[in-house]
Write a protein that holds these residues in place. Structure first.
Motif, PDB file in Angstrom:
ATOM      1  N   THR A 192       0.907  -1.210   0.071  1.00  0.00           N
ATOM      2  CA  THR A 192      -0.070  -0.060  -0.147  1.00  0.00           C
ATOM      3  C   THR A 192       0.742   1.234   0.053  1.00  0.00           C
ATOM      4  O   THR A 192       2.074   1.388  -0.143  1.00  0.00           O
ATOM      5  CB  THR A 192      -0.869   0.178   1.185  1.00  0.00           C
ATOM      6  OG1 THR A 192      -0.250   0.224   2.411  1.00  0.00           O
ATOM      7  CG2 THR A 192      -1.618  -1.154   1.438  1.00  0.00           C
ATOM      8  N   GLU A 193       0.042   2.485   0.427  1.00  0.00           N
ATOM      9  CA  GLU A 193       0.952   3.777   0.477  1.00  0.00           C
ATOM     10  C   GLU A 193       2.211   3.813   1.380  1.00  0.00           C
ATOM     11  O   GLU A 193       3.169   4.261   1.214  1.00  0.00           O
ATOM     12  CB  GLU A 193       0.234   4.750   0.352  1.00  0.00           C
ATOM     13  CG  GLU A 193      -0.382   5.142   1.910  1.00  0.00           C
ATOM     14  CD  GLU A 193      -1.642   4.171   2.331  1.00  0.00           C
ATOM     15  OE1 GLU A 193      -2.061   3.468   1.376  1.00  0.00           O
ATOM     16  OE2 GLU A 193      -2.239   4.346   3.246  1.00  0.00           O
ATOM     17  N   VAL A 194       1.806   2.922   2.482  1.00  0.00           N
ATOM     18  CA  VAL A 194       2.785   2.779   3.302  1.00  0.00           C
ATOM     19  C   VAL A 194       4.237   2.218   3.043  1.00  0.00           C
ATOM     20  O   VAL A 194       5.124   2.920   3.561  1.00  0.00           O
ATOM     21  CB  VAL A 194       2.258   1.853   4.530  1.00  0.00           C
ATOM     22  CG1 VAL A 194       3.259   1.752   5.680  1.00  0.00           C
ATOM     23  CG2 VAL A 194       0.982   2.389   5.277  1.00  0.00           C
ATOM     24  N   GLY A 195       4.288   1.164   2.407  1.00  0.00           N
ATOM     25  CA  GLY A 195       5.494   0.712   1.864  1.00  0.00           C
ATOM     26  C   GLY A 195       6.095   1.742   0.813  1.00  0.00           C
ATOM     27  O   GLY A 195       7.404   1.945   1.112  1.00  0.00           O
ATOM     28  N   PHE A 196       5.487   2.238   0.172  1.00  0.00           N
ATOM     29  CA  PHE A 196       6.148   3.408  -0.740  1.00  0.00           C
ATOM     30  C   PHE A 196       6.572   4.477  -0.201  1.00  0.00           C
ATOM     31  O   PHE A 196       7.738   4.878  -0.489  1.00  0.00           O
ATOM     32  CB  PHE A 196       5.013   3.772  -1.761  1.00  0.00           C
ATOM     33  CG  PHE A 196       5.538   4.479  -3.085  1.00  0.00           C
ATOM     34  CD1 PHE A 196       4.663   4.415  -4.322  1.00  0.00           C
ATOM     35  CD2 PHE A 196       6.896   4.495  -3.274  1.00  0.00           C
ATOM     36  CE1 PHE A 196       4.956   5.187  -5.311  1.00  0.00           C
ATOM     37  CE2 PHE A 196       7.219   5.332  -4.400  1.00  0.00           C
ATOM     38  CZ  PHE A 196       6.237   5.573  -5.527  1.00  0.00           C
ATOM     39  N   LEU A 197       5.973   4.944   0.982  1.00  0.00           N
ATOM     40  CA  LEU A 197       6.275   5.950   1.735  1.00  0.00           C
ATOM     41  C   LEU A 197       7.688   5.590   2.394  1.00  0.00           C
ATOM     42  O   LEU A 197       8.693   6.583   2.259  1.00  0.00           O
ATOM     43  CB  LEU A 197       5.187   6.250   2.733  1.00  0.00           C
ATOM     44  CG  LEU A 197       4.415   7.462   2.469  1.00  0.00           C
ATOM     45  CD1 LEU A 197       3.202   7.448   3.419  1.00  0.00           C
ATOM     46  CD2 LEU A 197       4.984   8.699   2.321  1.00  0.00           C
TER      47      LEU A 197
END
Lengths: 306, 580
Positions: free
Chosen positions: B364-369
């Motif tokens: 999700t966006e968490v990993g990308f961040l």
């Protein structure tokens, strides 16, 4: 507003058509304004199939997507030898799905049934349309049908993944747009996943000739993850008849299921071996508790057997 | 003044000098510019060009090429539109290389290199290739099809000076592995061998002998049929490899075998690229650790690792610049990436479950961040996910403003920001605004025209744009066509852009390589109008089961000097201006 035309990719049966297209409506309505819409539904293209259905074969499950998934193996024991029945249960719900697919992609905001083409004729002018009623346009005359290979709806070429990437759960999409691909001869690799195991394995179905062989092999492969607590492996006995395999259901912690060509989840052992290897696309070793839906009792049973 | 002018005309810059200077110029773009200066420069350039790049094989004909360039040694040729990779193009659409090879055989007998992408290459063509160029060195077939082991046999048998055979990503069916045994016993010049994507069994014996002969071998990528034990035997022959693609890790090793494999890997001190790793799991992955100290590119896209496995692996790869993984590593795995790979420039995350058959969350966006925080040099990302937020993307590009390639694929069509439920317009607005060097963008999620307004307004270096299931009106496409001066490739699917949008780009398409629009709102009449107004464009409609007399379901528009295709199959309709 031009009419969006899409190949159906949602495969929800009809009652949900309003939800699945609502994002288009929203987009159409947006014009820069943040749409206030039924957005909860938008993301729900894939309903979580963690719930188990306890209905009998043939009962309605209208809000399920094409693949019944886990629900099918619920009926393992009852449906032994009645796999056709299982299929018709599934296909009942699936009919909506395949209709959707066979609707050949003219879902859309239809304006009094007028075709997109008519609108497009105006060349340069921007045609403003009111937001129309949401209903699927009639099935196209050419009645093109896509074979729907998986339980969840698939749009051709979406997500944009190359078919050579073998290490995905999806089967290789056939090169041809319109023909169902056949796997090559030679070997028949299927993925095997096990609930709780940290990785997937692959096996070549062609190297086995019978159910006992394959269960023994799988048990060996996954032995570090099984069973421990409950003692009974998938196929502890050497000579295992097909019915024995079924008998293990109640006692065993794990149950072997497979997904067939139509995307239905079946219990391994239901059909003759050749039919199984022909139609099996992947295997899943599920917790018996999940499969039978008798979690508390099974656990107790296991504990008492220790 | 006039006198000086005349003098200049009488003693022009000596052409040998000009040719000498131009021969140092490699970039085809620079050469193109040079050729436009004046007739002398055009001539000097054409005589000195040895490397040919043709981005669209139908934009020009073999005859035109042969007339202009007499001395070509290396050719790079691309064929089908990119969406053919995702089965959007019917079989037998075209891009067959044969006519080109016939011309090359006649005009460029000293051809040394041929690099093809998305072209159909028959066995007959490979045979022609093998027999026509005595000094042939390098063959690379990326995303090609149409050949079997017969064609490869011809290459192996007849190309005596072959240094490179790279069958990257090309998919063939029912191919045998006998070709590998066709390299003659005296043949020893191979430097690069990649058959990783071929599904065939090769004779390990033949492979081992080949590897032992080719002392200059620096890149070896085998396919899944090679197991660990066999790999070890290969590695001890060529420990100096800079690029390695392993075979399958699915093998039970005895402790002694384990040590042997481990030691073989540890002796590979020069490895920069590592791939393959099919079915590598926590059991045997550590075998490769010893080879990873100088690794710059790690391709784990065939190994579905979990976060823990990745987290244990990465600290061994301190020089990593490029990483490809499967989303089974999860956000936690990507956190490990952020922590362990400070030099990372490229990240690709592929989905194990693209059709969500198992309800797998993926990343999700968490990993990308997390990656963006730890890897400020990130400039290339390909990210498949099911959830994203506008805020996250905005933060990500703040952390990594140098993106040149930003390809975000939110897999559910029309998926909004999962926290705010808003469209993802602001995300791509942030990308366009902040990443001034952006050259390639793929958008996804719920998008209105606003997203395209942002792109048109800010993405001034954008060259390639991919759009799917997006936009709210024709205006969206128009914004891009009017706003992005460097746009070369535009590929659109399943959007509601119609004829108005198509026609708004009338003046644009001749500056672009190509436009693809499928499952949009185009009609045959609209396409005909375009064809009529712009006769130097090929406007092609591909008829398939969703087309009818009015609806143009798949449209491919490209500039061409060669006129309409001569080899178009019956289902490809090239529109002219008639019958409006």
């Amino acid at each position: 507003m031009s009419i969006p035309q899409e190949h159906d990719y949602i495969g929800l049966s009809e009652p949900l058509s309003s939800e699945k297209i609502s994002y288009k409506m929203a987009a159409a309505a947006a014009e820069g304004v943040t749409p206030s819409l039924n957005v909860e539904k938008i993301g729900v293209f894939n309903l979580k199939e963690t719930e188990l259905r306890l209905g009998l074969p043939g009962s309605e499950a209208p809000d399920r997507k094409g693949g019944i998934g886990i629900g099918v193996s619920l009926f393992g024991k009852e449906l032994k030898g009645e796999s056709m029945c299982v299929k018709s249960f599934v296909s009942g719900a699936k009919r909506g799905f395949s209709d959707a697919i066979n609707g050949a992609g003219k879902w859309g905001l239809s304006i009094n049934g007028g075709s997109a083409a008519g609108l497009g004729e105006n060349g340069g002018s921007n045609v403003k349309e009111e937001i129309p009623a949401l209903k699927p346009v009639e099935e196209r005359k050419n009645g093109a049908s896509i074979t729907a290979p998986a339980s969840k709806a698939q749009v051709v070429g979406w997500p944009p993944i190359r078919s050579f990437r073998k290490n995905t759960l999806a089967t290789n999409t056939p090169k041809k747009d319109d023909a169902a691909g056949k796997p090559g001869p030679g070997c028949l690799y299927v993925k095997v996943s096990m609930d709780g195991a940290p990785y997937l394995r692959k096996i070549d179905l062609k190297t086995y000739c019978s159910y006992p062989e394959i269960s023994a092999a799988l048990e060996k492969m996954f032995s570090c993850f099984t069973i421990g607590q409950c003692g009974q492996g998938l196929a502890a006995k050497e000579h295992l008849s097909e019915s024995h395999l079924m008998d293990l259901l109640h006692g065993s912690e794990y149950v072997l299921t497979y997904e067939d060509k139509d995307g239905d989840w079946m219990l391994v052992g239901d059909v003759p071996w050749e039919m199984f290897t022909d139609s099996c696309r992947r295997l899943r070793i599920m917790k018996g508790a999940d499969a039978i839906g008798l979690a508390p009792r099974t656990m107790q049973k296991c504990k008492s057997q220790n | 003044m006039d006198q000086d002018h005349k003098k200049l005309k009488e003693s022009p810059f000596p052409c040998e000098g000009l040719e000498k200077v131009l021969s140092f110029i490699d970039s085809h773009k620079d050469r193109s510019s040079a050729s436009l200066v004046c007739k002398d420069w055009y001539d000097a350039e054409r005589w000195t060009r040895s490397k040919l790049f043709i981005g669209n094989c139908y934009s020009v004909s073999p005859e035109i090429v042969a007339r202009r360039f007499p001395k070509i040694k290396s050719v790079r040729l691309k064929g089908k539109p990119r969406f053919s990779d995702f089965n959007l193009l019917p079989q037998d659409w075209g891009a067959n290389v044969h006519a080109w090879l016939v011309m090359f055989a006649k005009v460029y007998p000293s051809l040394e290199e041929l690099r093809l992408k998305r072209m159909t290459v028959s066995d007959e063509s490979l045979d022609l290739l093998a027999r026509s160029f005595p000094g042939f060195k390098a063959l690379s077939l990326s995303s090609c099809d149409g050949f079997t082991d017969e064609g490869l046999k011809a290459i192996a048998t007849h190309c005596r000076t072959l240094t490179e055979l790279d069958i990257a990503d090309s998919v063939t069916v029912d191919i045998g592995g006998g070709w590998l045994s066709c390299f003659p016993e005296g043949f020893a010049s191979l430097e690069i061998l990649n058959f990783a994507s071929l599904q065939c069994e090769v004779s390990f014996d033949a492979l081992e002998r080949l590897v032992s002969r080719c002392r200059a071998l620096r890149v070896l990528k085998v396919n899944e049929s090679i197991n660990l034990e066999q790999l070890q035997r290969l590695l001890v022959q060529v420990p100096h490899l800079t690029g390695l693609g392993t075979g399958s890790f699915m093998q039970e090793l005895t402790p002694r075998q384990y040590e042997g494999v481990q030691s073989a890997f540890s002796n590979c001190k020069n490895l920069q690229v590592l791939s393959g790793l099919w079915d590598a799991t926590s059991l045997y992955l550590p075998l490769v650790y010893g080879a990873c100290a100088s690794l710059t590119f790690l391709n784990l896209s065939e190994a579905d690792l979990r976060s823990g496995e990745l987290a244990k692996f990465l600290p061994h790869c301190t020089s990593l610049r490029r990483l490809w993984v499967i989303d089974t590593v999860g956000d936690k795995g990507l956190e490990a990436v952020g922590l362990s790979c400070p030099l990372l420039e490229e990240l690709r995350v592929f989905p194990i479950d693209p059709y969500d058959l198992d309800n797998r969350q993926g990343v999700t966006e968490v990993g990308f961040l997390a990656v963006s925080r730890g890897c400020p040099n990130l400039n290339y990302v390909l990210y498949f996910c099911r959830k994203m937020t506008n805020d996250a993307v905005a933060t990500i590009v703040q952390n990594c403003p140098d993106f040149t390639h930003f390809r975000l694929c939110i897999m559910n069509p029309g998926e909004p920001d999962h926290l705010t439920n808003e469209p993802m317009d602001e995300a791509f607005g942030a990308v366009s605004k902040t990443c001034t060097k952006l050259r390639r963008l793929s958008v996804s999620g719920l998008l209105t025209d606003m997203a395209f307004e942002y792109i048109g307004k800010f993405a001034k270096n954008l060259e390639t744009l991919s759009v799917a299931f997006a936009g709210s009106s024709d205006r969206g496409m128009q914004c891009v066509l009017e706003g992005c001066p460097k746009l070369r490739k535009l590929e659109i699917r399943d959007c509601l852009f119609g004829n108005a949008a198509l026609l708004s780009g009338l003046d644009k398409y001749e500056t672009m390589r190509s436009l693809w629009m499928s499952a949009c709102n185009l009609t045959i009449k609209g396409c005909r109008l375009l064809a009529k107004e712009m006769p130097r464009l090929n406007v092609e409609v591909i008829q398939d089961e969703w087309s009818d007399e009015t609806h143009a379901n798949k449209v491919y528009v490209y500039r061409s000097l060669a006129g309409p295709r001569q080899d178009a199959p019956p289902f490809v309709l090239t529109l002219g201006g008639e019958d409006i």
